[in-house]
Design a protein around this motif. Structure first.
Motif, PDB file in Angstrom:
ATOM      1  N   THR A 139       0.824  -1.216   0.000  1.00 44.29           N
ATOM      2  CA  THR A 139       0.000   0.000   0.000  1.00 44.29           C
ATOM      3  C   THR A 139       0.852   1.257   0.000  1.00 44.29           C
ATOM      4  O   THR A 139       0.662   2.167  -0.826  1.00 44.29           O
ATOM      5  CB  THR A 139      -0.943   0.013   1.221  1.00 44.29           C
ATOM      6  N   LYS A 142       2.826   1.607  -3.241  1.00 44.69           N
ATOM      7  CA  LYS A 142       1.964   2.017  -4.341  1.00 44.69           C
ATOM      8  C   LYS A 142       1.577   3.483  -4.222  1.00 44.69           C
ATOM      9  O   LYS A 142       1.485   4.204  -5.229  1.00 44.69           O
ATOM     10  CB  LYS A 142       0.706   1.146  -4.382  1.00 44.69           C
ATOM     11  N   THR A 143       1.354   3.939  -2.993  1.00 41.90           N
ATOM     12  CA  THR A 143       1.021   5.343  -2.782  1.00 41.90           C
ATOM     13  C   THR A 143       2.167   6.241  -3.210  1.00 41.90           C
ATOM     14  O   THR A 143       1.979   7.250  -3.898  1.00 41.90           O
ATOM     15  CB  THR A 143       0.681   5.599  -1.305  1.00 41.90           C
ATOM     16  N   ARG A 144       3.400   5.859  -2.794  1.00 38.92           N
ATOM     17  CA  ARG A 144       4.572   6.633  -3.200  1.00 38.92           C
ATOM     18  C   ARG A 144       4.735   6.608  -4.711  1.00 38.92           C
ATOM     19  O   ARG A 144       5.089   7.614  -5.328  1.00 38.92           O
ATOM     20  CB  ARG A 144       5.827   6.080  -2.519  1.00 38.92           C
ATOM     21  N   GLN A 145       4.461   5.452  -5.315  1.00 38.48           N
ATOM     22  CA  GLN A 145       4.602   5.326  -6.763  1.00 38.48           C
ATOM     23  C   GLN A 145       3.605   6.226  -7.483  1.00 38.48           C
ATOM     24  O   GLN A 145       3.947   6.894  -8.470  1.00 38.48           O
ATOM     25  CB  GLN A 145       4.381   3.865  -7.179  1.00 38.48           C
ATOM     26  N   ARG A 146       2.352   6.259  -6.980  1.00 34.12           N
ATOM     27  CA  ARG A 146       1.341   7.124  -7.601  1.00 34.12           C
ATOM     28  C   ARG A 146       1.716   8.586  -7.460  1.00 34.12           C
ATOM     29  O   ARG A 146       1.520   9.396  -8.384  1.00 34.12           O
ATOM     30  CB  ARG A 146      -0.035   6.853  -6.981  1.00 34.12           C
ATOM     31  N   ARG A 147       2.247   8.952  -6.298  1.00 35.33           N
ATOM     32  CA  ARG A 147       2.675  10.346  -6.102  1.00 35.33           C
ATOM     33  C   ARG A 147       3.811  10.697  -7.040  1.00 35.33           C
ATOM     34  O   ARG A 147       3.850  11.782  -7.631  1.00 35.33           O
ATOM     35  CB  ARG A 147       3.099  10.551  -4.646  1.00 35.33           C
ATOM     36  N   GLU A 149       4.508   9.294  -9.925  1.00 34.42           N
ATOM     37  CA  GLU A 149       4.005   9.377 -11.292  1.00 34.42           C
ATOM     38  C   GLU A 149       3.213  10.663 -11.506  1.00 34.42           C
ATOM     39  O   GLU A 149       3.270  11.264 -12.586  1.00 34.42           O
ATOM     40  CB  GLU A 149       3.128   8.157 -11.595  1.00 34.42           C
ATOM     41  N   ALA A 150       2.479  11.094 -10.467  1.00 33.82           N
ATOM     42  CA  ALA A 150       1.714  12.337 -10.592  1.00 33.82           C
ATOM     43  C   ALA A 150       2.644  13.525 -10.799  1.00 33.82           C
ATOM     44  O   ALA A 150       2.393  14.395 -11.639  1.00 33.82           O
ATOM     45  CB  ALA A 150       0.851  12.550  -9.344  1.00 33.82           C
ATOM     46  N   ASN A 153       4.693  13.005 -14.329  1.00 36.39           N
ATOM     47  CA  ASN A 153       3.966  13.173 -15.580  1.00 36.39           C
ATOM     48  C   ASN A 153       3.127  14.437 -15.661  1.00 36.39           C
ATOM     49  O   ASN A 153       2.656  14.783 -16.739  1.00 36.39           O
ATOM     50  CB  ASN A 153       3.061  11.957 -15.834  1.00 36.39           C
ATOM     51  N   ASN A 154       2.916  15.112 -14.548  1.00 37.37           N
ATOM     52  CA  ASN A 154       2.081  16.304 -14.565  1.00 37.37           C
ATOM     53  C   ASN A 154       2.923  17.560 -14.382  1.00 37.37           C
ATOM     54  O   ASN A 154       2.703  18.365 -13.482  1.00 37.37           O
ATOM     55  CB  ASN A 154       0.999  16.219 -13.486  1.00 37.37           C
TER      56      ASN A 154
END
Length: 487
Positions: A139, A142-147, A149-150, A153-154
């Motif tokens: 968990t 994955k949270t760190r990975q989503r951050r 990527e955000a 890529n943004n």
């Protein structure tokens, strides 16, 4: 076998059993205290063992799971696939997934899914064929990975991730969309062989040099033109090394910020600077000199008045041109070396110059001698513009100005107030100068000296504040500057 031999044999058996017992006890303690979840099932998918960590990961007390089907921990959409997979393995012995670690969703007691990594191992116990899965909660990962990527890529900035040998590992959406590329078009290629750097041989060489420098732990930065899908762009290109705790380079981060428009504006500004520095100044000096000579030669009072007016106006334009030229010079020149500057020394030197130019003025300084800021020669220019502005716009023949310290924090900033006796600065003149109001043709500041002062102070990391004095006797402009400790 004599008694001594029997005794020795019994001792050996005892030691062996004691060792096995110790190992079992140690294993039980490890399994009970690890943060990884252990779950054992039989051939019918019935749970026969669960360690305490399973409760932390999936919310179930081990006693709630033993005797239940493993399917209660699997999202409904995946249950049939799990059943078929275990049945196929039992019948054929062929693995259809990676037993060394596979990412799967597990079902929490509260109903939500938890991303976990599961490693599987088959073993037997008391004639039973068993399968143990080691669960690791992903968990947080994955949270760190989503951050990541955000952020990755943004952003408008081109960003990538490169191996130390120059192989591209990742590229963000901004970089890919600029050249209308897919991730597969660049990942696995040397950075210098990617599409962006194929515009010129020099661009490819620069990319390769950047990788070599960054691999050695150096930060590389240079401007170059890159190739896009339907245009080229000037990029502020850099490659930064990422090092481990021992200072060894592990990865490289190439970044690119488009500065095409900024570069074009700078070229236009340089052209304007040359115009101010040479053409306009020379022509104004000719006009001013001619008007002064003409005023001396004319005998007609009315004509002499016209000539004097021309001379005075051209003198004002020459001074304005000098301020504009200085503003352009400061904007274009970024090669200023800052040192520790004693504010009182700068103010006293500035006041001495101004009182020679405006002998009727009174400027009182109340600044401690130990106020030091990181600055350069431009600080005197900023104070001169602010103080001269306070002198020339006053209605009285003997202008007075007070300069005092209104705020001092050794770990933060200082505030130096310049209080005059001038009329209030109109709101139209404050637009964009002391607030964030948009500048329009009808709402803008005309005081170029104030703009010059603001530009210098903001380049130091400070800012200007404006307010009308409480007794409405004048204006107060406060110069906020970072101190040495905060620099």
């Amino acid at each position: 076998m004599d008694d001594r031999q029997k005794s020795s044999s019994y001792d050996g058996l005892f030691d062996s059993l004691t060792l096995q017992s110790t190992e079992v006890t140690l294993f039980e303690e490890l399994v009970a205290n690890t943060s990884d979840g252990f779950l054992t099932i039989d051939e019918q998918s019935t749970i026969v063992f669960a360690n305490p960590a399973i409760e932390t990961i999936l919310g179930y007390d081990p006693s709630e799971l033993v005797g239940q089907s493993k399917l209660m921990l699997i999202p409904e959409r995946l249950r049939e696939a799990h059943e078929r997979g275990l049945e196929a393995y039992i019948q054929t012995g062929e693995k259809h997934i990676d037993w060394n670690g596979i990412e799967l969703p597990a079902l929490h007691k509260e109903g939500h899914e938890v991303p976990v990594q599961i490693s599987l191992q088959e073993h037997s116990y008391d004639g039973q064929r068993l399968f143990t899965g080691i669960f690791r909660d992903l968990t947080e990962q994955k949270t760190r990975q989503r951050r990541f990527e955000a952020v990755f890529n943004n952003t408008y900035q081109f960003t990538g991730l490169v191996d130390c040998d120059g192989t591209v590992l990742e590229a963000n959406e901004a970089a890919l969309s600029f050249a209308d590329l897919d991730r597969a078009d660049v990942v696995g290629k040397p950075l210098w062989e990617t599409y962006w750097f194929q515009l010129t041989d020099e661009a490819a060489r620069t990319a390769r040099t950047a990788v070599e420098d960054a691999k050695d732990g150096k930060f590389f930065r240079e401007e170059l033109r890159l190739q896009g899908s339907n245009r080229t762009a000037i990029i502020d290109f850099s490659v930064r090394p990422i090092t481990d705790s021992d200072g060894e380079t592990q990865l490289l981060v190439p970044e690119g910020r488009e500065i095409t428009e900024l570069k074009l504006r700078r070229q236009h500004f340089e052209l304007l600077h040359r115009l101010l520095r040479h053409n306009l100044r020379n022509d104004l000096n000719v006009i001013n000199g001619s008007a002064e000579l003409l005023a001396k030669e004319l005998t007609d009072d009315e004509l002499e008045e016209y000539a004097t007016g021309i001379a005075e106006t051209s003198s004002r334009l020459i001074r304005l041109n000098e301020t504009a030229k200085e503003l352009a010079t400061i904007t274009l020149n970024n090669d200023y070396s800052r040192t520790d500057i004693v504010v009182q020394d700068v103010l006293e030197e500035t006041v001495a110059q101004l009182q020679t130019q405006y002998p009727e003025s009174s400027i009182v300084i109340d600044i401690p001698t130990d106020i030091v800021v990181p600055a350069d020669a431009r600080l005197q220019t900023a104070f001169r513009e602010l103080l001269e502005n306070a002198i020339v716009h006053v209605d009285t023949p003997e202008p007075s100005v007070e300069v005092s310290l209104v705020h001092s924090d050794a770990d933060d900033t200082i505030g130096i107030a310049i209080i005059d006796s001038c009329p209030a600065i109109p709101e139209t003149e404050q637009a964009g100068m002391f607030n964030e109001d948009p500048i329009t043709p009808l709402k803008h500041g005309s005081g170029m000296g104030l703009w010059l002062a603001r530009l210098i102070i903001e380049d130091y990391g400070g800012h200007l504040d404006y307010e009308r004095c409480d007794d409405d006797r004048g204006n107060c402009i406060t110069v906020h500057l970072p101190t040495i400790a905060n620099f």
